[in-house]
Design a protein around this motif. Structure first.
Motif, PDB file in Angstrom:
ATOM      1  N   ASN A   1      29.234  42.651  38.466  1.00 56.61           N
ATOM      2  CA  ASN A   1      30.036  42.066  37.398  1.00 56.61           C
ATOM      3  C   ASN A   1      31.496  42.425  37.561  1.00 56.61           C
ATOM      4  N   LYS A   2      31.736  43.675  37.966  1.00 62.14           N
ATOM      5  CA  LYS A   2      33.112  44.108  38.157  1.00 62.14           C
ATOM      6  C   LYS A   2      33.765  43.336  39.289  1.00 62.14           C
ATOM      7  N   ALA A   3      33.031  43.163  40.390  1.00 64.52           N
ATOM      8  CA  ALA A   3      33.568  42.442  41.536  1.00 64.52           C
ATOM      9  C   ALA A   3      33.769  40.967  41.207  1.00 64.52           C
ATOM     10  N   GLU A   4      32.806  40.379  40.506  1.00 60.88           N
ATOM     11  CA  GLU A   4      32.895  38.961  40.206  1.00 60.88           C
ATOM     12  C   GLU A   4      33.886  38.657  39.086  1.00 60.88           C
ATOM     13  N   SER A   5      34.328  39.655  38.358  1.00 55.79           N
ATOM     14  CA  SER A   5      35.227  39.424  37.232  1.00 55.79           C
ATOM     15  C   SER A   5      36.533  38.775  37.663  1.00 55.79           C
ATOM     16  N   ARG A   6      36.904  38.949  38.939  1.00 56.70           N
ATOM     17  CA  ARG A   6      38.156  38.341  39.392  1.00 56.70           C
ATOM     18  C   ARG A   6      38.108  36.818  39.305  1.00 56.70           C
TER      19      ARG A   6
ATOM     20  N   ALA B   1      29.203  29.098  41.607  1.00 56.77           N
ATOM     21  CA  ALA B   1      29.210  29.940  40.410  1.00 56.77           C
ATOM     22  C   ALA B   1      30.613  30.468  40.134  1.00 56.77           C
ATOM     23  N   ALA B   2      31.385  30.726  41.198  1.00 58.42           N
ATOM     24  CA  ALA B   2      32.753  31.223  41.026  1.00 58.42           C
ATOM     25  C   ALA B   2      33.629  30.176  40.334  1.00 58.42           C
ATOM     26  N   GLU B   3      33.482  28.908  40.728  1.00 63.23           N
ATOM     27  CA  GLU B   3      34.237  27.832  40.083  1.00 63.23           C
ATOM     28  C   GLU B   3      33.853  27.718  38.607  1.00 63.23           C
TER      29      GLU B   3
END
Length: 475
Positions: free
Chosen positions: A93-98, A133-135
């Motif tokens: 979650n921390k990494a993907e928060s960007r 998922a990032a988009e």
């Protein structure tokens, strides 16, 4: 319990025949005192065996339950830790928060047309319309924060046309990265049509529900970075779609062409979307094309020469603005027209280019009255955000999009040998209000800082006050 057979089985002699039992152990009378005594002893043995079995079973059960309980509440190791990580995913979650604040636009889905292509960093109503998922995380973020900003890149090949259209729910601001384009804007009532040419480094502006077109008129492709003032899904209507959606008789009565409705029936709706149009037989269709320029008083309502505007020079870089300034302070006559046009239309944007020299820093700051969205034109950098959720510093490069919600402190530093150049959009048509870290430190009393940071008051004298603005600084 009077059956001798049962008694023998309990004594473990079931294989011994009764006739071979020694005579001394045989009672002469079936119900003698000796048999009653032996029965009592056997009952006692049975009781003890059962009692012992119960104790052992109970002990084993208690031990198993204890082990299960300890395993549930005790420290997790091995597979337990892995399972916990999968469920909670704190590091992921921390990494993907960007991705709530950045979008790799250059690698996103390309929507191709015969005359060009579009890529989007935007919100979608249907989650299935996202490519990754990032988009989706980025789209959800700009929608949640009500960013009033959507970004896209528009490429129009030479002689291609972004067909006449309008947007229901957004103003549009564009920055031309390369090429040359001829623009048309139709005002209310159609009595005024403003046309003008733009080249790389200049800005265009189309108010909400204003019909406009963009034609690529040089030998190279046109490439625009477009900002739209909505965090919802953008709603657009092209003129050809509006025409083919109108009944033939209604179109005929409105346009009154020679041949009436029969002329209207000669139009054929193309199978492919014509949003960016370039027919193969274009030379046969057009006899004469002129790219005239309207009077400045009209043009500057929809156009701004950003590359030719004043440069605000700092130790670590340069900023140029296409923005509203109260009373036109610092603007020339044409720029005043654009400034007032922005301010008179609701939900417009402030645009600017930010160049950060190699190893330079746009120091930590935040905006009082605007969200910020940016696009990296060249170079590479690192971005840091301090807001309502932890976000590790992340990298950006050419084609990446970033987003800073209103009030969120952020910084940008150049991390390449070449300069980091970006086009920025701020969600306000009023004068942008910003506060830098060095400014709010200097504005806060030393004794307040001493009490806050548990440092001696005199320590804060070590923070220098510069005569030159350090908004973009360098070591």
């Amino acid at each position: 319990m009077d059956n001798p057979g049962f008694e023998l089985q309990e004594d473990g002699h079931s294989s011994m025949a009764p006739s071979k039992i020694p005579q001394k152990n045989v009672c002469p009378y079936p119900y003698s005192f000796e048999q009653n005594k032996k029965s009592s002893c056997s009952l006692m043995k049975i009781f003890l065996v059962c009692f012992l079995a119960c104790l052992i079973t109970t002990a084993i059960g208690v031990l198993i339950l204890s082990l299960v309980y300890v395993a549930q509440i005790g420290p997790k190791t091995g597979q337990d830790k892995m399972d916990s990580t999968v469920e909670e995913k704190p590091s992921q979650n921390k990494a993907e928060s960007r991705f709530s604040f950045m979008n790799h636009l250059s690698t996103s889905k390309v929507f191709t047309f015969e005359g060009g292509a579009i890529q989007w960093a935007r919100f979608r109503n249907n989650p299935k319309d996202y490519s990754t998922a990032a988009e989706m995380r980025f789209g959800a973020s700009i929608n949640k924060h009500q960013s009033k900003t959507t970004l896209g890149t528009l490429r129009i090949v030479s002689q291609g046309l972004r067909v006449p259209h309008w947007h229901f729910n957004a103003n549009e601001h564009g920055y031309l990265l390369q090429g040359k384009a001829w623009i048309g804007v139709v005002d209310e009532g159609g009595s005024t049509v403003t046309t003008y040419n733009v080249t790389a480094g200049q800005v265009v502006f189309f108010p909400k529900n204003t019909l406009h077109w963009v034609k690529s008129v040089s030998t190279e492709d046109c490439l625009f970075v477009l900002f739209f003032t909505t965090h919802d899904e953008l709603k657009t209507l092209d003129v050809d779609d509006a025409f083919f959606g109108t009944p033939e008789d209604i179109a005929s009565r409105s346009l009154k062409p020679e041949g009436g409705v029969q002329f209207i029936r000669t139009f054929r709706k193309p199978i492919e979307d014509q949003a960016i149009n370039l027919p193969a037989n274009l030379k046969e269709l057009i006899n004469n094309a002129s790219y005239d320029q309207s009077a400045n008083a009209s043009v500057w309502k929809y156009f701004y020469d950003l590359k030719g505007s004043r440069e605000f020079v700092f130790p670590g870089g340069i900023i140029q603005w296409a923005r509203y300034r109260k009373n036109g302070v610092g603007l020339n006559e044409n720029e005043r027209i654009y400034s007032e046009s922005l301010n008179q239309n609701a939900d417009t944007l402030t645009l600017g280019t930010l160049r950060i020299y190699s190893n330079g820093l746009r120091q930590p700051h935040f905006h009082f009255n605007a969200h910020e969205m940016g696009y990296v034109i060249s170079g590479c950098g690192q971005i840091g955000i301090v807001g309502d959720e932890p976000v590790p510093e992340f990298s950006v490069g050419i084609g990446d999009v970033f987003f800073f919600p209103i009030g969120t402190q952020h910084y940008i530093k150049s991390s390449c040998l070449e300069d980091l150049l970006m086009i920025l959009a701020f969600s306000t048509g009023n004068q942008l209000k910003t506060l830098d870290m060095d400014d709010y430190f200097h504005a806060t009393s030393d004794h307040i800082l001493a009490q806050l940071f548990l440092k001696k008051q005199k320590e804060f004298k070590k923070i220098p006050v510069f005569t030159e603005d350090q908004a973009v600084n360098i070591p």
